[in-house]
Design a protein around this motif. Structure first.
Motif, PDB file in Angstrom:
ATOM      1  N   ASN A   1       0.459  15.719   6.504  1.00  0.00           N
ATOM      2  CA  ASN A   1       0.569  15.995   5.079  1.00  0.00           C
ATOM      3  C   ASN A   1       0.041  17.396   4.777  1.00  0.00           C
ATOM      4  O   ASN A   1      -1.025  17.781   5.247  1.00  0.00           O
ATOM      5  CB  ASN A   1      -0.219  14.946   4.281  1.00  0.00           C
ATOM      6  CG  ASN A   1       0.157  14.962   2.813  1.00  0.00           C
ATOM      7  OD1 ASN A   1       1.248  15.381   2.447  1.00  0.00           O
ATOM      8  ND2 ASN A   1      -0.752  14.501   1.976  1.00  0.00           N
ATOM      9  N   GLY A   2       0.811  18.178   4.045  1.00  0.00           N
ATOM     10  CA  GLY A   2       0.412  19.533   3.684  1.00  0.00           C
ATOM     11  C   GLY A   2       0.777  20.584   4.715  1.00  0.00           C
ATOM     12  O   GLY A   2       0.424  21.756   4.561  1.00  0.00           O
TER      13      GLY A   2
ATOM     14  N   ALA B   1       0.850  -1.191   0.000  1.00  0.00           N
ATOM     15  CA  ALA B   1       0.000   0.000   0.000  1.00  0.00           C
ATOM     16  C   ALA B   1       0.882   1.235   0.000  1.00  0.00           C
ATOM     17  O   ALA B   1       2.046   1.191   0.401  1.00  0.00           O
ATOM     18  CB  ALA B   1      -0.889  -0.010   1.242  1.00  0.00           C
ATOM     19  N   VAL B   2       0.336   2.343  -0.436  1.00  0.00           N
ATOM     20  CA  VAL B   2       1.078   3.598  -0.431  1.00  0.00           C
ATOM     21  C   VAL B   2       1.324   3.990   1.025  1.00  0.00           C
ATOM     22  O   VAL B   2       0.396   4.015   1.829  1.00  0.00           O
ATOM     23  CB  VAL B   2       0.276   4.705  -1.156  1.00  0.00           C
ATOM     24  CG1 VAL B   2       0.997   6.042  -1.061  1.00  0.00           C
ATOM     25  CG2 VAL B   2       0.048   4.314  -2.607  1.00  0.00           C
ATOM     26  N   PRO B   3       2.577   4.256   1.409  1.00  0.00           N
ATOM     27  CA  PRO B   3       2.853   4.623   2.792  1.00  0.00           C
ATOM     28  C   PRO B   3       2.183   5.959   3.148  1.00  0.00           C
ATOM     29  O   PRO B   3       2.001   6.819   2.297  1.00  0.00           O
ATOM     30  CB  PRO B   3       4.369   4.730   2.867  1.00  0.00           C
ATOM     31  CG  PRO B   3       4.888   4.530   1.506  1.00  0.00           C
ATOM     32  CD  PRO B   3       3.765   4.198   0.597  1.00  0.00           C
ATOM     33  N   THR B   4       1.844   6.115   4.423  1.00  0.00           N
ATOM     34  CA  THR B   4       1.167   7.319   4.893  1.00  0.00           C
ATOM     35  C   THR B   4       2.127   8.144   5.751  1.00  0.00           C
ATOM     36  O   THR B   4       2.725   7.627   6.689  1.00  0.00           O
ATOM     37  CB  THR B   4      -0.068   6.935   5.743  1.00  0.00           C
ATOM     38  OG1 THR B   4      -0.893   6.080   4.977  1.00  0.00           O
ATOM     39  CG2 THR B   4      -0.850   8.160   6.152  1.00  0.00           C
ATOM     40  N   LEU B   5       2.230   9.434   5.406  1.00  0.00           N
ATOM     41  CA  LEU B   5       3.061  10.351   6.183  1.00  0.00           C
ATOM     42  C   LEU B   5       2.341  10.641   7.496  1.00  0.00           C
ATOM     43  O   LEU B   5       1.190  11.038   7.513  1.00  0.00           O
ATOM     44  CB  LEU B   5       3.281  11.652   5.403  1.00  0.00           C
ATOM     45  CG  LEU B   5       4.127  12.718   6.076  1.00  0.00           C
ATOM     46  CD1 LEU B   5       5.553  12.223   6.277  1.00  0.00           C
ATOM     47  CD2 LEU B   5       4.119  13.991   5.238  1.00  0.00           C
ATOM     48  N   THR B   6       3.022  10.410   8.624  1.00  0.00           N
ATOM     49  CA  THR B   6       2.392  10.649   9.934  1.00  0.00           C
ATOM     50  C   THR B   6       2.910  11.909  10.609  1.00  0.00           C
ATOM     51  O   THR B   6       2.167  12.580  11.308  1.00  0.00           O
ATOM     52  CB  THR B   6       2.602   9.442  10.882  1.00  0.00           C
ATOM     53  OG1 THR B   6       3.987   9.204  11.039  1.00  0.00           O
ATOM     54  CG2 THR B   6       1.911   8.210  10.344  1.00  0.00           C
TER      55      THR B   6
END
Length: 179
Positions: A156-157, A147-152
């Motif tokens: 994000n932004g 899966a696409v990794p998630t920035l924690t």
């Protein structure tokens, strides 16, 4: 030095220039007989070579192996191809073409991998012509497409961050390594 002087001494190891010319001329006249006889003693034969093993795939992606079929001495027997051992349970094997009778390349596509348990699967590929030749290959099935990794951290932004901000990502299911 004259090998043909028939004297058993230390100088008996070379032909003279004239003797060498005479021997070469004789061999040239009978060389075609030797080639014909040598070839007639050898049976037609074939080889099978795997060009890209191991093959690693993420389920459900198909695994594709490439092979070279070589021939010698006029081999032209129709030679069916098969997976004789090690095909993962539930997977399918499709050869293209399904048999060989001349030099060339063929492929093996391992399909229906979605239900295959992740792991390494050694397989034996057989070509059964006048004799049977085998080649071993390995299919490495990974759990699935990561899966696409998630920035924690930071979110994000986010704006106004320091240039030396430490980025933290949530682990991605099925990922083996990260770059």
């Amino acid at each position: 030095m004259d090998y043909m002087d028939y004297v058993n001494d230390t100088h008996m190891f070379m032909f003279t220039a004239g003797q060498a010319t005479r021997m070469e001329a004789y061999f040239a006249t009978v060389a075609s007989d030797w080639k014909t006889n040598v070839l007639s003693c050898q049976s037609p034969d074939f080889t099978v070579t795997a060009n890209n093993s191991p093959v690693a795939v993420c389920a459900p992606t198909n695994g594709v192996f490439n092979f070279t079929f070589g021939i010698s001495n006029g081999y032209n027997t129709n030679t069916p191809l098969s997976v004789s051992a090690g095909l993962p349970a539930g997977a399918t094997a499709t050869f293209s073409p399904t048999a060989m009778n001349a030099a060339g390349n063929f492929t093996l596509t391992i399909g229906n991998i979605a239900g295959v348990t992740p792991g390494n699967y050694p397989m034996t590929i057989s070509a059964a012509g006048t004799t049977t030749k085998t080649v071993d290959v390995v299919l490495s099935v990974q759990a699935g497409i990561p899966a696409v990794p998630t920035l924690t951290t930071p979110t994000n932004g986010a704006t106004g961050q320091s240039l030396s901000t430490n980025l933290v990502w949530a682990a991605s299911a099925n990922a083996a390594t990260y770059t």
